[in-house]
Design a protein around this motif. Structure first.
Motif, PDB file in Angstrom:
ATOM      1  N   THR A   9      31.599  20.648  66.958  1.00  0.00           N
ATOM      2  CA  THR A   9      30.614  20.942  65.911  1.00  0.00           C
ATOM      3  C   THR A   9      29.181  20.905  66.427  1.00  0.00           C
ATOM      4  O   THR A   9      28.252  21.271  65.709  1.00  0.00           O
ATOM      5  CB  THR A   9      30.733  19.922  64.764  1.00  0.00           C
ATOM      6  OG1 THR A   9      30.572  18.613  65.332  1.00  0.00           O
ATOM      7  CG2 THR A   9      32.064  20.023  64.052  1.00  0.00           C
ATOM      8  N   GLN A  12      26.647  22.746  71.909  1.00  0.00           N
ATOM      9  CA  GLN A  12      27.370  23.281  73.069  1.00  0.00           C
ATOM     10  C   GLN A  12      28.770  23.758  72.676  1.00  0.00           C
ATOM     11  O   GLN A  12      29.156  24.884  72.952  1.00  0.00           O
ATOM     12  CB  GLN A  12      27.438  22.205  74.176  1.00  0.00           C
ATOM     13  CG  GLN A  12      27.952  22.704  75.507  1.00  0.00           C
ATOM     14  CD  GLN A  12      26.973  23.626  76.231  1.00  0.00           C
ATOM     15  OE1 GLN A  12      25.988  24.073  75.669  1.00  0.00           O
ATOM     16  NE2 GLN A  12      27.259  23.913  77.473  1.00  0.00           N
ATOM     17  N   SER A  31      36.374  17.838  65.140  1.00  0.00           N
ATOM     18  CA  SER A  31      35.295  16.933  64.744  1.00  0.00           C
ATOM     19  C   SER A  31      35.910  15.588  64.373  1.00  0.00           C
ATOM     20  O   SER A  31      37.106  15.511  64.085  1.00  0.00           O
ATOM     21  CB  SER A  31      34.566  17.510  63.520  1.00  0.00           C
ATOM     22  OG  SER A  31      33.722  16.548  62.945  1.00  0.00           O
ATOM     23  N   ARG A  32      35.049  14.549  64.337  1.00  0.00           N
ATOM     24  CA  ARG A  32      35.554  13.280  63.815  1.00  0.00           C
ATOM     25  C   ARG A  32      35.910  13.445  62.343  1.00  0.00           C
ATOM     26  O   ARG A  32      36.751  12.755  61.817  1.00  0.00           O
ATOM     27  CB  ARG A  32      34.491  12.184  63.959  1.00  0.00           C
ATOM     28  CG  ARG A  32      34.352  11.652  65.364  1.00  0.00           C
ATOM     29  CD  ARG A  32      33.121  10.815  65.494  1.00  0.00           C
ATOM     30  NE  ARG A  32      31.898  11.595  65.348  1.00  0.00           N
ATOM     31  CZ  ARG A  32      30.670  11.095  65.372  1.00  0.00           C
ATOM     32  NH1 ARG A  32      30.505   9.800  65.539  1.00  0.00           N
ATOM     33  NH2 ARG A  32      29.621  11.878  65.249  1.00  0.00           N
ATOM     34  N   LYS A  36      33.505  18.449  58.273  1.00  0.00           N
ATOM     35  CA  LYS A  36      32.385  18.962  59.073  1.00  0.00           C
ATOM     36  C   LYS A  36      32.848  20.157  59.925  1.00  0.00           C
ATOM     37  O   LYS A  36      32.160  21.171  60.026  1.00  0.00           O
ATOM     38  CB  LYS A  36      31.832  17.839  59.969  1.00  0.00           C
ATOM     39  CG  LYS A  36      30.628  18.236  60.780  1.00  0.00           C
ATOM     40  CD  LYS A  36      30.029  17.020  61.491  1.00  0.00           C
ATOM     41  CE  LYS A  36      28.970  17.408  62.488  1.00  0.00           C
ATOM     42  NZ  LYS A  36      28.501  16.246  63.281  1.00  0.00           N
ATOM     43  N   VAL A  75      31.105  16.451  73.987  1.00  0.00           N
ATOM     44  CA  VAL A  75      30.438  15.354  73.276  1.00  0.00           C
ATOM     45  C   VAL A  75      29.408  14.715  74.202  1.00  0.00           C
ATOM     46  O   VAL A  75      29.507  14.833  75.426  1.00  0.00           O
ATOM     47  CB  VAL A  75      31.442  14.275  72.791  1.00  0.00           C
ATOM     48  CG1 VAL A  75      32.415  14.832  71.771  1.00  0.00           C
ATOM     49  CG2 VAL A  75      32.182  13.639  73.960  1.00  0.00           C
ATOM     50  N   ASN A 142      28.923  22.723  82.464  1.00  0.00           N
ATOM     51  CA  ASN A 142      27.873  21.701  82.552  1.00  0.00           C
ATOM     52  C   ASN A 142      26.485  22.313  82.720  1.00  0.00           C
ATOM     53  O   ASN A 142      25.496  21.754  82.257  1.00  0.00           O
ATOM     54  CB  ASN A 142      28.139  20.761  83.746  1.00  0.00           C
ATOM     55  CG  ASN A 142      29.553  20.251  83.774  1.00  0.00           C
ATOM     56  OD1 ASN A 142      30.446  20.924  84.257  1.00  0.00           O
ATOM     57  ND2 ASN A 142      29.787  19.073  83.244  1.00  0.00           N
ATOM     58  N   ASN A 146      23.237  25.773  75.980  1.00  0.00           N
ATOM     59  CA  ASN A 146      23.628  26.210  74.643  1.00  0.00           C
ATOM     60  C   ASN A 146      22.718  27.339  74.157  1.00  0.00           C
ATOM     61  O   ASN A 146      23.140  28.182  73.377  1.00  0.00           O
ATOM     62  CB  ASN A 146      23.639  24.975  73.730  1.00  0.00           C
ATOM     63  CG  ASN A 146      22.609  25.011  72.667  1.00  0.00           C
ATOM     64  OD1 ASN A 146      22.781  25.707  71.683  1.00  0.00           O
ATOM     65  ND2 ASN A 146      21.531  24.292  72.861  1.00  0.00           N
TER      66      ASN A 146
HETATM   67  N1  NAP Z   1      23.502  21.453  74.728  1.00  0.00           N
HETATM   68  C1  NAP Z   1      23.503  22.033  75.928  1.00  0.00           C
HETATM   69  O1  NAP Z   1      22.758  22.998  76.212  1.00  0.00           O
HETATM   70  C2  NAP Z   1      24.444  21.522  76.998  1.00  0.00           C
HETATM   71  C3  NAP Z   1      24.572  22.232  78.213  1.00  0.00           C
HETATM   72  C4  NAP Z   1      25.471  21.774  79.171  1.00  0.00           C
HETATM   73  C5  NAP Z   1      26.229  20.635  78.938  1.00  0.00           C
HETATM   74  N2  NAP Z   1      26.058  19.963  77.750  1.00  0.00           N
HETATM   75  C6  NAP Z   1      26.855  18.750  77.531  1.00  0.00           C
HETATM   76  O2  NAP Z   1      27.803  19.035  76.514  1.00  0.00           O
HETATM   77  C7  NAP Z   1      28.011  17.866  75.720  1.00  0.00           C
HETATM   78  C8  NAP Z   1      27.753  18.228  74.256  1.00  0.00           C
HETATM   79  O3  NAP Z   1      26.399  18.621  74.095  1.00  0.00           O
HETATM   80  P1  NAP Z   1      25.812  18.927  72.649  1.00  0.00           P
HETATM   81  O4  NAP Z   1      24.390  19.272  72.854  1.00  0.00           O
HETATM   82  O5  NAP Z   1      26.695  19.877  71.936  1.00  0.00           O
HETATM   83  O6  NAP Z   1      25.949  17.469  71.976  1.00  0.00           O
HETATM   84  P2  NAP Z   1      25.729  17.007  70.461  1.00  0.00           P
HETATM   85  O7  NAP Z   1      25.412  18.198  69.635  1.00  0.00           O
HETATM   86  O8  NAP Z   1      24.792  15.864  70.472  1.00  0.00           O
HETATM   87  O9  NAP Z   1      27.166  16.426  70.079  1.00  0.00           O
HETATM   88  C9  NAP Z   1      28.335  17.200  70.036  1.00  0.00           C
HETATM   89  C10 NAP Z   1      29.308  16.594  69.054  1.00  0.00           C
HETATM   90  O10 NAP Z   1      29.761  15.322  69.524  1.00  0.00           O
HETATM   91  C11 NAP Z   1      30.104  14.513  68.415  1.00  0.00           C
HETATM   92  N3  NAP Z   1      29.404  13.213  68.546  1.00  0.00           N
HETATM   93  C12 NAP Z   1      28.075  13.005  68.614  1.00  0.00           C
HETATM   94  N4  NAP Z   1      27.799  11.678  68.700  1.00  0.00           N
HETATM   95  C13 NAP Z   1      28.984  11.063  68.671  1.00  0.00           C
HETATM   96  C14 NAP Z   1      29.374   9.698  68.739  1.00  0.00           C
HETATM   97  N5  NAP Z   1      28.480   8.722  68.865  1.00  0.00           N
HETATM   98  N6  NAP Z   1      30.701   9.410  68.705  1.00  0.00           N
HETATM   99  C15 NAP Z   1      31.628  10.395  68.599  1.00  0.00           C
HETATM  100  N7  NAP Z   1      31.300  11.714  68.520  1.00  0.00           N
HETATM  101  C16 NAP Z   1      30.010  12.034  68.571  1.00  0.00           C
HETATM  102  C17 NAP Z   1      29.602  15.205  67.157  1.00  0.00           C
HETATM  103  O11 NAP Z   1      30.731  15.791  66.511  1.00  0.00           O
HETATM  104  P3  NAP Z   1      31.303  15.263  65.093  1.00  0.00           P
HETATM  105  O12 NAP Z   1      30.196  14.546  64.375  1.00  0.00           O
HETATM  106  O13 NAP Z   1      31.672  16.529  64.411  1.00  0.00           O
HETATM  107  O14 NAP Z   1      32.455  14.397  65.436  1.00  0.00           O
HETATM  108  C18 NAP Z   1      28.692  16.286  67.687  1.00  0.00           C
HETATM  109  O15 NAP Z   1      28.631  17.418  66.867  1.00  0.00           O
HETATM  110  C19 NAP Z   1      27.047  16.785  76.254  1.00  0.00           C
HETATM  111  O16 NAP Z   1      27.731  15.926  77.135  1.00  0.00           O
HETATM  112  C20 NAP Z   1      26.002  17.591  76.997  1.00  0.00           C
HETATM  113  O17 NAP Z   1      25.392  16.882  78.043  1.00  0.00           O
HETATM  114  C21 NAP Z   1      25.211  20.392  76.776  1.00  0.00           C
END
Ligand code: NAP
Length: 226
Positions: A9, A12, A31-32, A36, A75, A142, A146
């Motif tokens: 959700t 990324q 998702s958790r 959502k 995540v 990685n 996004n």
């Molecule tokens: N964003 C980028 O451009 C990018 C690029 C390369 C790699 N990454 C990596 O990809 C991963 C995800 O990035 P993102 O930007 O998509 O992250 P995010 O939006 O902060 O989180 C992704 C999902 O993880 C779940 N989550 C968040 N906090 C949590 C917690 N404390 N416990 C359990 N679940 C939790 C949530 O899903 P629910 O609430 O639906 O469970 C949330 O929608 C990260 O490790 C990041 O470093 C990101």
């Protein structure tokens, strides 16, 4: 093959899901909270309504891990361990693509800095958490931001570096990711190469901040890619 995005959700995971759904893959957003996931899927289907045959469904992470043939973990580092523990019993011998990057934000620091992990990399940490299973961990996505993924339908001008100990699993992942226009996957070797791959991301984030961009990515030149 059904592809389940665990923590799908977020920015990324959902954008990977949209890109792969456009490419014809059958996507589950996890998702958790099931509700959502259902909301995010509804929004995505509306956004992608001009594409034919989009297959996207929302579920809890646990149901997604059970229903998916290949899993993608998206995540934050702080959620990596509890999320993997919640799906551990369903991973079996599936391929799990790990996009986690150990950014300093996990401990209240800068997104342009890396935080060192005892295991060497987030992908190796995933393998350690799931060591009692036969899961095949492949580090990927990685370095693909996004912002690039969400810039639909523009092709993605970026390579996707892969690392993993199972060559067949890496080939499967490569074939799936290369359905996204513009992306070339490069097999960098064993899973421990994730130590270097993951470190590129905070560098790219720093460059995006410095040059006021969102589209920083990398291309490796001088090697055969196909
Ligand atoms: N964003 C980028 O451009 C990018 C690029 C390369 C790699 N990454 C990596 O990809 C991963 C995800 O990035 P993102 O930007 O998509 O992250 P995010 O939006 O902060 O989180 C992704 C999902 O993880 C779940 N989550 C968040 N906090 C949590 C917690 N404390 N416990 C359990 N679940 C939790 C949530 O899903 P629910 O609430 O639906 O469970 C949330 O929608 C990260 O490790 C990041 O470093 C990101």
């Amino acid at each position: 093959m059904r592809i389940a995005i665990i923590g799908g959700t977020g920015s990324q995971g959902l954008n990977i899901g949209k890109r792969l759904a456009i490419a014809g893959e059958d996507i589950i957003i996890g998702s958790r909270k099931e509700e959502k996931a259902l909301t995010k899927v509804e929004e995505s289907l509306e956004l992608l309504k001009d594409y034919d045959d989009i297959k996207m469904e929302g579920m809890s992470n646990e149901d997604a891990a059970q229903a998916g043939d290949l899993l993608i973990l998206t995540v934050p580092l702080s959620a990596q361990k509890p999320t993997l523990q919640s799906i551990k019993e369903y991973v079996g011998d599936k391929i799990l693509v790990d996009a986690t990057v150990p950014l300093e934000t996990a401990i209240g620091g800068s997104p342009a800095r890396f935080v060192d992990l005892m295991e060497g990399s987030a992908a190796e940490r995933t393998a350690k958490i799931l060591k009692k299973t036969d899961v095949k961990v492949v580090a990927a996505f990685n370095n693909v931001s996004n912002s690039l993924l969400s810039n639909i339908p523009e092709p993605i001008d970026c390579d996707c570096l892969l690392a993993g100990n199972d060559n067949e699993a890496k080939q499967v992942v490569k074939e799936i990711i290369e359905k996204i226009p513009g992306i070339d996957c490069i097999d960098c070797g064993k899973l421990e190469k994730a130590r270097m791959i993951e470190k590129i991301t905070p560098l790219l984030i720093g460059l995006n901040i410095k040059y006021k961009s969102q589209f920083g990515g990398i291309r490796i030149t001088g090697i055969p890619k196909k």
